[in-house]
Design a protein around this motif. Structure first.
Motif, short mmCIF file in Angstrom:
data_model
loop_
_atom_site.label_atom_id
_atom_site.label_comp_id
_atom_site.label_asym_id
_atom_site.label_seq_id
_atom_site.Cartn_x
_atom_site.Cartn_y
_atom_site.Cartn_z
N HIS A 3 -2.13 -0.90 -12.10
CA HIS A 3 -2.97 -0.20 -11.11
C HIS A 3 -4.17 -1.02 -10.66
O HIS A 3 -4.89 -0.61 -9.75
N CYS A 4 -4.40 -2.19 -11.28
CA CYS A 4 -5.44 -3.13 -10.83
C CYS A 4 -6.81 -2.47 -10.68
O CYS A 4 -7.55 -2.71 -9.71
N GLY A 5 -7.16 -1.62 -11.61
CA GLY A 5 -8.49 -1.02 -11.59
C GLY A 5 -8.66 0.13 -10.63
O GLY A 5 -9.79 0.60 -10.43
N MET A 6 -7.57 0.63 -10.05
CA MET A 6 -7.69 1.73 -9.09
C MET A 6 -8.07 3.04 -9.78
O MET A 6 -8.71 3.89 -9.20
N LEU A 7 -7.64 3.21 -11.04
CA LEU A 7 -7.96 4.42 -11.78
C LEU A 7 -9.29 4.26 -12.50
O LEU A 7 -9.61 3.21 -13.04
N GLN A 8 -10.06 5.34 -12.51
CA GLN A 8 -11.33 5.38 -13.22
C GLN A 8 -11.30 6.52 -14.24
O GLN A 8 -10.43 7.40 -14.18
N THR A 9 -12.22 6.51 -15.18
CA THR A 9 -12.30 7.57 -16.18
C THR A 9 -12.35 8.94 -15.50
O THR A 9 -13.04 9.12 -14.49
N ASN A 10 -11.55 9.86 -16.03
CA ASN A 10 -11.43 11.24 -15.54
C ASN A 10 -10.58 11.36 -14.28
O ASN A 10 -10.40 12.47 -13.78
N ASP A 11 -10.02 10.26 -13.78
CA ASP A 11 -9.06 10.37 -12.69
C ASP A 11 -7.74 10.92 -13.21
O ASP A 11 -7.39 10.75 -14.38
N TRP A 12 -6.99 11.56 -12.31
CA TRP A 12 -5.68 12.07 -12.68
C TRP A 12 -4.65 10.95 -12.58
O TRP A 12 -4.65 10.16 -11.64
N CYS A 13 -3.76 10.90 -13.57
CA CYS A 13 -2.71 9.87 -13.63
C CYS A 13 -1.36 10.60 -13.69
O CYS A 13 -1.08 11.33 -14.64
N THR A 34 9.16 5.28 -23.30
CA THR A 34 8.12 4.43 -22.71
C THR A 34 6.98 5.27 -22.15
O THR A 34 5.80 4.95 -22.35
N CYS A 35 7.32 6.36 -21.47
CA CYS A 35 6.28 7.12 -20.79
C CYS A 35 5.50 8.02 -21.75
O CYS A 35 4.37 8.39 -21.45
N GLN A 36 6.07 8.37 -22.90
CA GLN A 36 5.26 9.05 -23.91
C GLN A 36 4.18 8.10 -24.44
O GLN A 36 3.03 8.51 -24.65
N TRP A 37 4.56 6.82 -24.66
CA TRP A 37 3.54 5.83 -25.02
C TRP A 37 2.49 5.72 -23.91
O TRP A 37 1.28 5.70 -24.18
N ALA A 38 2.96 5.66 -22.64
CA ALA A 38 2.04 5.50 -21.51
C ALA A 38 1.07 6.67 -21.41
O ALA A 38 -0.12 6.48 -21.12
N ALA A 39 1.56 7.88 -21.64
CA ALA A 39 0.69 9.05 -21.56
C ALA A 39 -0.44 8.96 -22.58
O ALA A 39 -1.61 9.24 -22.27
N LEU A 68 4.81 -2.19 -25.25
CA LEU A 68 4.23 -3.25 -24.42
C LEU A 68 4.39 -2.93 -22.94
O LEU A 68 3.51 -3.21 -22.13
N THR A 69 5.54 -2.34 -22.58
CA THR A 69 5.75 -1.93 -21.19
C THR A 69 4.73 -0.86 -20.79
O THR A 69 4.12 -0.92 -19.72
N ALA A 70 4.53 0.12 -21.67
CA ALA A 70 3.57 1.18 -21.39
C ALA A 70 2.15 0.62 -21.27
O ALA A 70 1.38 1.03 -20.40
N HIS A 71 1.81 -0.32 -22.16
CA HIS A 71 0.47 -0.93 -22.09
C HIS A 71 0.27 -1.66 -20.78
O HIS A 71 -0.79 -1.54 -20.13
N TYR A 72 1.29 -2.40 -20.36
CA TYR A 72 1.22 -3.11 -19.08
C TYR A 72 1.04 -2.13 -17.91
O TYR A 72 0.22 -2.34 -17.02
N LEU A 73 1.79 -1.03 -17.95
CA LEU A 73 1.74 -0.06 -16.85
C LEU A 73 0.40 0.65 -16.79
O LEU A 73 -0.07 1.03 -15.71
N THR A 74 -0.24 0.86 -17.93
CA THR A 74 -1.49 1.62 -17.95
C THR A 74 -2.75 0.76 -17.89
O THR A 74 -3.85 1.29 -17.73
N THR A 75 -2.60 -0.55 -18.00
CA THR A 75 -3.79 -1.41 -17.99
C THR A 75 -3.79 -2.44 -16.87
O THR A 75 -4.86 -2.89 -16.45
N SER A 76 -2.63 -2.83 -16.39
CA SER A 76 -2.56 -3.95 -15.44
C SER A 76 -2.04 -3.57 -14.05
O SER A 76 -2.53 -4.06 -13.04
#
Length: 220
Positions: A168-178, A187-192, A158-166
């Motif tokens: 960044h507030c839409g700053m990342l777009q498809t094919n952007d580097w994260c 947690t960060c393996q889930w996030a990756a 859930l922490t990873a989902h929050y970090l990857t979806t909420s």
């Protein structure tokens, strides 16, 4: 799509409980339970295995869970050291999963949860045979997800989902580097993996010892 490849999952099977002490499942609640109890704050030596800890009493709005797994998370050390407050003595562990053995009569009328349901939860007291959990903290485990995976991804996932979806507030777009720091952690393996599912290119930092696991989850 559900990411399940995590090499650093932190979950303890309570069927093989602390110092090779077995907890045998039972169909009814015993008067006492096995539990890890903290009577004083400090290091790991403060974790004491108790064989006759009182079984929790059912209260309105709660269920009693017979635990099969308990999550091991860094926040547990905060409670053990006193950085986060809990009245002594207490049973640590913020994350667990098992079977509903009893549920308050008011909540049993709600078809959401029934005795026998397999659930995960996030509330203090998971390092024990039985835990009293508010019904609002319960989540049913889907039949196609094993309980050990469900418990290991509850807090970290859930922490990873929050970090990857909420966050960044839409700053990342498809094919952007994260860029993900400490990408070898649970947690960060889930996030990756979640970032890859959303179409981001993932680069991360980690120790050499975790480099192989990091590559498996798709980070450069």
């Amino acid at each position: 799509m559900f990411p399940t490849s995590v090499k650093n999952t932190s979950v303890l099977s309570l069927s093989f409980f602390a110092l090779h002490t077995y907890i045998y499942p039972s169909s009814s609640l015993s008067y006492n339970k096995k539990a890890v109890v903290i009577n004083e704050l400090g290091g790991p030596e403060c974790l004491k295995l108790v064989h006759n800890h009182p079984t929790p009493q059912l209260r309105p709005g709660h269920a009693i869970i017979q635990n099969q797994y308990a999550g091991l998370n860094f926040i547990d050390t905060y409670f053990r050291k006193g950085l986060y407050k809990a009245a002594l003595p207490f049973v640590p562990g913020q994350e667990g999963g098992g079977t509903i053995l009893a549920i308050s009569s008011d909540d049993n009328r709600d078809s959401t949860f029934q005795v026998g349901d397999v659930v995960v939860y996030g509330t203090l007291g998971a390092y024990a045979q039985y835990t009293l959990v508010p019904v609002t903290q319960l989540v049913k485990v889907p039949q196609n997800v094993s309980l050990d995976i469900a418990v290991s991804c509850y807090t970290q996932g859930l922490t990873a989902h929050y970090l990857t979806t909420s966050v960044h507030c839409g700053m990342l777009q498809t094919n952007d580097w994260c860029l993900i720091y400490s990408v070898g952690s649970g947690t960060c393996q889930w996030a990756a993996q979640m970032a890859k599912i959303q179409g981001y290119k993932v680069i991360g930092t980690c120790s050499q010892s975790k480099a192989a696991a990091v590559k498996e989850v798709g980070a450069c």
